[in-house]
Write an enzyme that holds these catalytic residues in place. Structure first.
Site, mmCIF file in Angstrom:
data_model
loop_
_atom_site.group_PDB
_atom_site.id
_atom_site.type_symbol
_atom_site.label_atom_id
_atom_site.label_comp_id
_atom_site.label_asym_id
_atom_site.label_seq_id
_atom_site.Cartn_x
_atom_site.Cartn_y
_atom_site.Cartn_z
ATOM 1 C CG ASP A 184 103.469 144.530 -11.129
ATOM 2 O OD1 ASP A 184 102.231 144.679 -11.093
ATOM 3 O OD2 ASP A 184 104.131 144.687 -12.163
ATOM 4 C CG ASP A 205 83.152 99.983 0.698
ATOM 5 O OD1 ASP A 205 83.871 98.961 0.729
ATOM 6 O OD2 ASP A 205 83.605 101.138 0.544
ATOM 7 N N GLY A 248 77.636 105.067 0.472
ATOM 8 C CA GLY A 248 76.678 104.125 -0.089
ATOM 9 C C GLY A 248 75.378 103.933 0.655
ATOM 10 C CG LEU A 249 74.744 100.781 3.508
ATOM 11 C CD1 LEU A 249 75.054 100.008 4.774
ATOM 12 C CD2 LEU A 249 73.550 100.170 2.778
#
Lengths: 518, 429
Positions: A36, A286, A421-422
């Site tokens: 334990d 963006d 994004g792009l």
């Protein structure tokens, strides 16, 4: 008997260890067999603690059973009281000790130790880690404060006009998700409202500190998994109001400010308290590409509910799945899921979560380290938002999840795994570029997850039920970038099924696209 | 089963020896599943235990293995304990679920835990009943990895011992060699090449890569241990007629050389041929160790108990790397297995069997050795007190046996010291 591969939560006594390890001058005597002590490494390795948690494990063996285990409890208690000189001694059983019924709590109370004893019952076979943490914190606070309790019905005295308002921050612990930084952030936020922090507990508090909890005007229930029970007891017993809003995300932080102001009767202009960059970053042009990204959220109760709100209202994502492993919070998560038109997934079975993610084909997963593994296997971007977490989610840098800075961190952390994004557009346009194709993954992440993605690719099922993909249609499907391919496949198959089409042609694909484009 | 219980006084070591009882910071035998399930590729390990067992294995594994693992836990619930559910029926259901889910599993081990031992759940009988049910599909047996009976690496010993009865009998008049204890695949391949070069046929690694790779055993079987923690299995094999070859473990250039020499001698192979085969890898190993030994020479090392590899590691480090040994703590001292090691240790080394954690840590703090070998739960705690440490679990999880790993083994110990010397931030002293 329940078949388990990975578990979201440890046993309840690990929750008790979290409370002891979070505090100062508390020691836990855990009646337990060899092995334990693995719990130590959760603290020293995952959280990089510079000391072992304050726990003494009795370490009984087979030969001790039925003979000397009770004697071992007494010896461990005496030795650890002498060696560590705690202000309070917690006493508990681990799962195996619960079966041998030595009642270490009762033994400790009768052992005339030079230190106050708080016995704990950890219910190892019905409960789990967060329950254990909550129960331990509650027993500790109740044990130390019940003698101070005013007579029932006593009116709580009004704060004097010249006294600064103050609150306690209750709930943060070791091995909690970013608790270290969230406490700092919320303390700053409260300071900018002119509110003092009386006690932060359990993190960093001593039993002596807990004694002054009733001196504050209210309690901030920052981590309900740990502090809900204690906050309601303090409300009942001392008439202390509880501030319930969890300040995670921009909107919730403002709600938190408003709730603090209302509870403490302060005249505060929310706009003047602080500001986050999240609203502008999210409105920035963006970020348009984030719109409607389908996210799956699975976490402990509080983080799941808070993350879903941020995802939809502050990032512009679509929440397609919401769930928790925490049965204690099932009701709250079910209610929250309703608001998103969803049925909550309440399970601590990792395979069920995996199956749901596979079925929903989200574009992003917000989850625990388990979901990180699931997402990696399926090639889906993922951010970790909740415990259980691994060592990389205990970062060196200041990285709160709560307050205004926390909102900034959420924005950055959730956007990071996505293709920006792009780049996403260029991948749509020029799929066959030998260097920048979609199997390479987001360009800022190197080759992360590449192997996993190709695994997913090969495992992609191109024929579901009675519906077959024509060769040309299948080729066309592969021209769709991987991060939306799953969705396109699913939609097309659903469309074909609805229309009674048995072979999907290229036209079926585009018909489906037109059908679902709204 | 002798389990974690200390053995009788050590006879072969003239130096100071003692036994300690008390709190132990050592894993239980369930932890062995982490390497066993990777070594035996068609085996599945089903722990019958509590949430603690499941949490232990996943935490000790450190990183989660992100393929679906070949181990799981059947977690006992209150209904099982209260007798409301029949544990055998429940197990039947769980095993059925598992077998239908994982078609590639040829071998299922039911693994006992502390709770299953305490409630006296008879997994051997359960395994036999399940075997009858799934007779032509999967082989099922049981062993215990419980913390009340086994420490850390003893889990492997119990697992292997549970399969000894299944080993086929060796045909009379034939002979074979059994290499006992998990070694990594690359080590097995290197050893096989050397056995071929030495002209030793019929070599079996036990456990093998497949659960069905079971060596025959009988009067013509020679037995050599590759790991120190397989004593009970060794005894079970000896009972079935195997003859044990005494040698130090194949750690370091000298250990590996002595190990192969002992095996070759037992096979009556001409010593000139042995020297010819071993010379090249031996010299290579010496060179590889030497570069790390420069960084280790003259340092003092302290072993806290963990994997039973402590004594052979200490022997390697003192014999080949010039370290002085402050203390060797070991969880369980098996004389049969350490026979080839003790005489090579410095005579005044203190050996402590068992553990009482807080006094043991006090001795480390007082001695302030240059390096302390210890479990993961303790390492950062000692580092924060300015002491350099080496995680002992890496010694079990990395290929360290044999000539071509001798340099890597020395490197594992040198790395924390090298790191200390290159870092310009913070301070350990």
């Amino acid at each position: 008997m329940e078949l388990t591969l990975w578990t979201y939560e440890g046993p309840p006594h690990v929750g008790a260890i979290r409370i002891a390890a979070s505090m100062r001058d508390v020691h836990l005597m855990l009646h337990s067999p060899q092995g334990d002590t693995y719990a130590d490494l959760l603290f020293t390795m995952i959280e990089r603690d510079g000391q072992r948690p304050p726990v003494t494990y009795t370490t009984f063996q087979a030969r001790d059973l039925g003979a000397s285990t009770a004697e071992m409890v007494l010896q461990s208690l005496r030795e650890s009281a002498e060696r560590f000189k705690p202000q309070v001694m917690l006493v508990a059983d681990s799962c195996t000790a619960e079966l041998i019924q030595d009642q270490p709590g009762a033994l400790a109370l009768g052992a005339d130790l030079p230190v106050p004893v708080i016995p704990l019952e950890m219910a190892a076979y019905t409960r789990k880690e967060n329950w254990g943490a909550s129960e331990t914190f509650y027993q500790l606070v109740r044990g130390l404060l019940s003698r101070q309790a005013p007579a029932p019905g006593t009116e709580r005295p009004q704060r004097g006009a010249d006294v600064r308002p103050s609150v306690n921050i209750l709930g943060p612990t070791k091995l909690g998700f970013r608790c270290r930084d969230d406490v700092v952030e919320i303390e700053r936020l409260l300071a900018s409202m002119g509110v003092d922090v009386n006690v932060v507990a359990p993190l960093g508090a001593s039993p002596w500190d807990l004694q002054s909890i009733p001196a504050a005007d209210a309690n901030v229930n920052l981590c309900p998994e740990v502090s809900d029970l204690t906050c309601s007891w303090l409300a009942r017993t001392f008439g202390m109001p509880t501030i319930q809003t969890i300040p995670m995300g921009w909107g919730a932080t403002r709600d938190f400010i408003a709730e603090v102001a209302e509870v403490l009767n302060l005249d505060i202009d929310v706009d003047a308290v602080g500001e986050s960059r999240l609203p502008w970053y999210s409105r920035s042009i963006d970020s348009t590409y984030l719109t409607g990204k389908r996210v799956f959220v699975f976490a402990d109760g509080s983080h799941a509910i808070a993350a879903a709100r941020v995802a939809r209202d502050e990032m512009g994502f679509e929440v397609v799945g919401l769930g928790t492993y925490s049965r204690e919070r099932a009701r709250d998560v079910r209610a929250a899921a309703k608001e998103y038109g969803l049925e909550a997934l309440i399970t601590d079975n990792y395979l069920e979560v995996e199956a749901r993610v596979q079925e929903l084909q989200p574009e992003m997963v917000l989850g625990t380290q388990m979901e990180r593994h699931i997402a990696k296997r399926l090639g889906i971007p993922c951010a970790v938002i909740s415990t259980p977490a691994h060592v990389q989610d205990y970062p060196a840098r200041y990285s709160p999840q709560m307050g205004f800075e926390g909102a900034n961190v959420l924005f950055d952390t959730w956007v990071h795994p996505l293709i920006m994004g792009l780049e996403e557009h260029l991948l749509h346009m020029f799929r066959d570029d030998f260097e920048f194709n979609d199997s390479v993954g987001p360009s800022h992440l190197g080759s992360e997850g590449e192997g996993a993605r190709s695994l997913n690719e090969s495992g992609e099922q191109i024929c579901e039920g009675n519906i077959v993909w024509a060769f040309e249609a299948e080729k066309e499907l592969k021209k769709i970038p991987f991060f939306v391919r799953g969705k396109a496949r699913r939609n097309t198959e659903r469309f074909a099924e609805e229309q009674g089409i048995s072979t999907i042609q290229v036209d079926t694909l585009y018909d489906a696209k037109a059908h679902y484009s709204n | 089963m002798s389990g974690v219980i200390a053995s009788s006084a050590v006879e072969h070591h003239p130096g100071p020896q003692s036994q300690e009882r008390g709190q132990r910071a050592v894993f239980c035998g369930l932890t062995s599943i982490i390497w066993l399930h990777r070594r035996i590729q068609d085996a599945f390990f089903l722990v019958v235990g509590s949430r603690t067992c499941a949490h232990l294995i996943q935490s000790a594994a450190g990183v989660m293995i992100f393929a679906e693992p070949r181990f799981a836990t059947a977690i006992l619930g209150e209904r099982d304990l209260a007798g409301m559910a029949d544990c055998h029926e429940e197990l039947d259901r769980v095993v059925g679920e598992l077998i239908s889910r994982r078609s590639g599993i040829n071998r299922l081990f039911l693994v006992g835990s502390c709770p299953s031992e305490v409630i006296k759940l008879d997994l051997e009988t359960a395994a036999a009943k399940l075997q009858a049910k799934h007779e032509n599909r999967v082989r099922i047996s049981a062993f215990s990895g419980s913390g009340i009976e086994t420490t850390f690496t003893q889990g492997e010993d119990q697992c292997l011992k549970s399969t000894v009865a299944e080993l086929p009998a060796l045909a009379s008049g034939t002979s074979n060699l059994v290499v006992l204890g998990t070694v990594s695949d690359i080590v097995e391949d290197q050893f096989r090449r050397l056995f071929d070069d030495l002209g030793i046929p019929n070599v079996h690694f036990y456990p093998g890569r497949k659960a069905s790779d079971l060596p025959a055993v009988g009067r013509g079987t020679r037995l050599i241990a590759a790991q120190p923690f397989v004593g009970e299995t060794a005894r079970a094999l000896i009972e079935r007629g195997a003859e044990m070859i005494n040698a130090p473990f194949p750690l370091g250039a000298e250990g590996s050389k002595a190990w192969f020499e002992a095996i070759a001698e037992a096979h009556g192979i001409d010593s000139a041929r042995v020297q010819q085969v071993l010379e090249l890898p031996y010299q290579r190993a010496k060179r590889a160790v030497a570069s790390h030994a420069l960084k280790l020479e003259g340092k003092r090392i302290h072993f806290l108990p963990d994997s039973q590899l402590e004594i052979p590691m200490a022997r390697f480090l003192s014999e080949e790397c010039g370290l002085s040994i402050n203390e060797i703590g070991t969880p369980f001292h098996d004389q049969l297995m350490m026979h080839g090691e003790l005489s090579r240790l410095p005579h005044d080394v203190r050996i402590v069997e068992g553990q009482d954690l807080d006094p043991a840590l006090s001795r480390v703090r007082e001695a302030r050795p240059d390096l302390t070998v210890c479990g993961m739960g303790i390492a950062n705690a000692l580092e924060s007190e300015g002491l350099r440490t080496k995680w002992s679990i890496e010694l079990v999880f990395s290929p360290v046996q044999g000539f071509d790993q001798a340099g890597d083994l020395a490197g594992l110990f040198a790395k924390p010291l090298v790191r200390e010397s290159i870092l310009e931030v913070g301070s350990w002293s």
